[in-house]
Write a protein that holds these residues in place. Structure first.
Motif, PDB file in Angstrom:
ATOM      1  N   ILE A 213     -18.315 -34.398  -1.474  1.00 51.33           N
ATOM      2  CA  ILE A 213     -18.663 -32.978  -1.307  1.00 51.33           C
ATOM      3  C   ILE A 213     -19.510 -32.494  -2.486  1.00 51.33           C
ATOM      4  O   ILE A 213     -20.512 -31.787  -2.305  1.00 51.33           O
ATOM      5  CB  ILE A 213     -17.377 -32.147  -1.158  1.00 51.33           C
ATOM      6  CG1 ILE A 213     -16.746 -32.409   0.213  1.00 51.33           C
ATOM      7  CG2 ILE A 213     -17.662 -30.672  -1.314  1.00 51.33           C
ATOM      8  CD1 ILE A 213     -15.386 -31.825   0.366  1.00 51.33           C
TER       9      ILE A 213
ATOM     10  N   GLY B 201     -22.957 -33.848  -2.029  1.00 45.66           N
ATOM     11  CA  GLY B 201     -23.682 -33.135  -0.976  1.00 45.66           C
ATOM     12  C   GLY B 201     -24.182 -31.783  -1.449  1.00 45.66           C
ATOM     13  O   GLY B 201     -25.320 -31.389  -1.167  1.00 45.66           O
ATOM     14  N   ILE B 202     -23.330 -31.066  -2.193  1.00 45.91           N
ATOM     15  CA  ILE B 202     -23.765 -29.774  -2.737  1.00 45.91           C
ATOM     16  C   ILE B 202     -24.900 -29.978  -3.738  1.00 45.91           C
ATOM     17  O   ILE B 202     -25.859 -29.195  -3.782  1.00 45.91           O
ATOM     18  CB  ILE B 202     -22.562 -29.054  -3.380  1.00 45.91           C
ATOM     19  CG1 ILE B 202     -21.573 -28.647  -2.293  1.00 45.91           C
ATOM     20  CG2 ILE B 202     -23.003 -27.831  -4.161  1.00 45.91           C
ATOM     21  CD1 ILE B 202     -20.289 -28.079  -2.828  1.00 45.91           C
TER      22      ILE B 202
ATOM     23  N   VAL C  49     -27.116 -32.345  -3.621  1.00 46.97           N
ATOM     24  CA  VAL C  49     -28.336 -32.616  -2.855  1.00 46.97           C
ATOM     25  C   VAL C  49     -28.992 -31.307  -2.432  1.00 46.97           C
ATOM     26  O   VAL C  49     -30.212 -31.129  -2.535  1.00 46.97           O
ATOM     27  CB  VAL C  49     -28.008 -33.502  -1.622  1.00 46.97           C
ATOM     28  CG1 VAL C  49     -29.182 -33.534  -0.673  1.00 46.97           C
ATOM     29  CG2 VAL C  49     -27.666 -34.895  -2.048  1.00 46.97           C
ATOM     30  N   VAL C  50     -28.172 -30.370  -1.975  1.00 40.05           N
ATOM     31  CA  VAL C  50     -28.727 -29.097  -1.509  1.00 40.05           C
ATOM     32  C   VAL C  50     -29.240 -28.261  -2.669  1.00 40.05           C
ATOM     33  O   VAL C  50     -30.269 -27.586  -2.568  1.00 40.05           O
ATOM     34  CB  VAL C  50     -27.660 -28.335  -0.698  1.00 40.05           C
ATOM     35  CG1 VAL C  50     -28.175 -26.982  -0.256  1.00 40.05           C
ATOM     36  CG2 VAL C  50     -27.247 -29.145   0.516  1.00 40.05           C
ATOM     37  N   MET C  51     -28.528 -28.319  -3.826  1.00 43.61           N
ATOM     38  CA  MET C  51     -28.886 -27.445  -4.940  1.00 43.61           C
ATOM     39  C   MET C  51     -30.052 -27.967  -5.772  1.00 43.61           C
ATOM     40  O   MET C  51     -30.626 -27.211  -6.552  1.00 43.61           O
ATOM     41  CB  MET C  51     -27.676 -27.259  -5.857  1.00 43.61           C
ATOM     42  CG  MET C  51     -26.506 -26.555  -5.214  1.00 43.61           C
ATOM     43  SD  MET C  51     -26.819 -24.828  -4.929  1.00 43.61           S
ATOM     44  CE  MET C  51     -26.746 -24.214  -6.580  1.00 43.61           C
ATOM     45  N   SER C  52     -30.382 -29.238  -5.660  1.00 46.60           N
ATOM     46  CA  SER C  52     -31.463 -29.784  -6.474  1.00 46.60           C
ATOM     47  C   SER C  52     -32.806 -29.213  -6.043  1.00 46.60           C
ATOM     48  O   SER C  52     -33.077 -29.089  -4.852  1.00 46.60           O
ATOM     49  CB  SER C  52     -31.497 -31.310  -6.361  1.00 46.60           C
ATOM     50  OG  SER C  52     -30.318 -31.867  -6.832  1.00 46.60           O
TER      51      SER C  52
ATOM     52  N   PRO D 243     -37.406 -32.937  -5.134  1.00 44.46           N
ATOM     53  CA  PRO D 243     -37.007 -33.910  -4.108  1.00 44.46           C
ATOM     54  C   PRO D 243     -36.483 -35.221  -4.680  1.00 44.46           C
ATOM     55  O   PRO D 243     -35.622 -35.855  -4.076  1.00 44.46           O
ATOM     56  CB  PRO D 243     -38.295 -34.135  -3.311  1.00 44.46           C
ATOM     57  CG  PRO D 243     -39.136 -32.958  -3.588  1.00 44.46           C
ATOM     58  CD  PRO D 243     -38.793 -32.489  -4.947  1.00 44.46           C
TER      59      PRO D 243
ATOM     60  N   SER E 241     -32.884 -34.852  -5.373  1.00 43.47           N
ATOM     61  CA  SER E 241     -32.137 -34.856  -4.107  1.00 43.47           C
ATOM     62  C   SER E 241     -31.950 -36.284  -3.598  1.00 43.47           C
ATOM     63  O   SER E 241     -30.880 -36.639  -3.091  1.00 43.47           O
ATOM     64  CB  SER E 241     -32.872 -34.028  -3.062  1.00 43.47           C
ATOM     65  OG  SER E 241     -32.907 -32.679  -3.426  1.00 43.47           O
ATOM     66  N   ILE E 242     -32.990 -37.109  -3.760  1.00 39.91           N
ATOM     67  CA  ILE E 242     -32.885 -38.501  -3.296  1.00 39.91           C
ATOM     68  C   ILE E 242     -31.870 -39.262  -4.146  1.00 39.91           C
ATOM     69  O   ILE E 242     -31.097 -40.076  -3.633  1.00 39.91           O
ATOM     70  CB  ILE E 242     -34.277 -39.164  -3.335  1.00 39.91           C
ATOM     71  CG1 ILE E 242     -35.171 -38.523  -2.298  1.00 39.91           C
ATOM     72  CG2 ILE E 242     -34.191 -40.643  -3.065  1.00 39.91           C
ATOM     73  CD1 ILE E 242     -36.612 -38.933  -2.403  1.00 39.91           C
TER      74      ILE E 242
ATOM     75  N   LEU F  36     -28.572 -38.237  -2.973  1.00 41.82           N
ATOM     76  CA  LEU F  36     -28.336 -38.838  -1.651  1.00 41.82           C
ATOM     77  C   LEU F  36     -27.926 -40.301  -1.805  1.00 41.82           C
ATOM     78  O   LEU F  36     -27.074 -40.798  -1.053  1.00 41.82           O
ATOM     79  CB  LEU F  36     -29.593 -38.714  -0.792  1.00 41.82           C
ATOM     80  CG  LEU F  36     -29.485 -39.326   0.595  1.00 41.82           C
ATOM     81  CD1 LEU F  36     -28.623 -38.460   1.485  1.00 41.82           C
ATOM     82  CD2 LEU F  36     -30.840 -39.522   1.224  1.00 41.82           C
TER      83      LEU F  36
END
Lengths: 159, 100
Positions: free
Chosen positions: A18, A21-22, A24-27, A30, A33-34, A37
């Motif tokens: 979790i 995942g948060i 990834v969204v907050m970054s 890109p 985020s990768i 991920l």
């Protein structure tokens, strides 16, 4: 419910998943985020191992962590992007999360223990029950590889 | 044994995060990342259902979903690179230029 080692391991894995995942969204960038991920997929592989699906965990590690994230990294490095400071410092969080995942994966896996249903005959099961679907996926993979190569090589393909 | 509902909650949360990532960010790479998060939530559902129902079909579906998701990502990345080479970026807000 008893709070045994298995439940504690699942709770730790779910919490890490979790948080990733948060992240990834907050970054903002890109590439970060990768990276998050990548850790999310690693934690998903740990969850698969906990659910006695070792084959799928290996497939996840090989296909997702080894293939798709590298492909996304290449695509993100080619694309122009605006440079902004990230909210989360990945150089502090990434090693801690990776250490938690690795410790969990090593400590909770029962080596040599056979799962509830056997994965040893999975190849025979796929070939006997899903042979046509396997052929369809093979044709799809060839078509995807050829079409991706054609799209990249030809500049005048209409989209 | 872990309660089955906890895994469903976890996959639901991952699915929601993937949807949020697609909706909030306008970048093409983040769009693919959101799709990957959604597919992973579905994979967790498949594998947990397979483990709890003692049925191998869920694991086989998860394996096929994994392979097809990899193919789909390859094609989307190829389209994205082609699109960004034409428009100079991969922001989906410039897709309105493709209106016929």
């Amino acid at each position: 419910m008893e709070l045994g080692l298995e439940v504690l391991g699942f709770l730790l894995t779910a919490l890490v998943m979790i948080i990733e995942g948060i992240a990834v969204v907050m970054s903002r960038r890109p590439m970060h985020s990768i990276l998050f991920l990548f850790l999310l997929l690693l934690t998903a592989a740990a969850l698969f191992i906990e659910l006695d699906a070792v084959v799928l965990a290996l497939a996840e590690l090989l296909i997702y962590n080894g293939g798709i994230t590298i492909l996304l990294t290449l695509a993100a490095s080619i694309e122009p992007e605006e440079i902004r400071a990230p909210r989360i410092k990945p150089d502090i969080i990434l090693p801690l999360v990776a250490a938690v995942i690795l410790v969990f994966m090593i400590s909770t896996y029962k080596f040599g223990n056979v799962s509830n249903f056997s994965y040893t005959s999975l190849g025979t099961f796929i070939l006997s029950g899903y042979g046509i679907l396997l052929l369809v996926v093979m044709v799809m993979s060839i078509a995807a590889a050829l079409s991706a190569t054609y799209m990249i090589s030809k500049e005048d393909v209409g989209i | 044994m872990i309660d089955y509902s906890w895994i469903v909650y976890l996959s639901t949360f991952l699915f929601a995060l993937g949807i949020i990532n697609i909706l909030v960010k306008k970048d093409g790479i983040n769009f693919i990342i959101g799709i990957e998060m959604i597919i992973n939530a579905a994979l967790i559902n498949f594998v947990s259902g397979s483990a709890y129902l003692l049925n191998e079909n869920g694991a086989v579906y998860a394996l096929f979903t994994l392979v097809v998701a990899a193919l789909e990502t390859t094609l989307i990345v190829a389209l994205l690179l082609l699109y960004s080479s034409r428009t100079g970026g991969a922001l989906f807000s410039s897709l309105r230029n493709l209106r016929g």
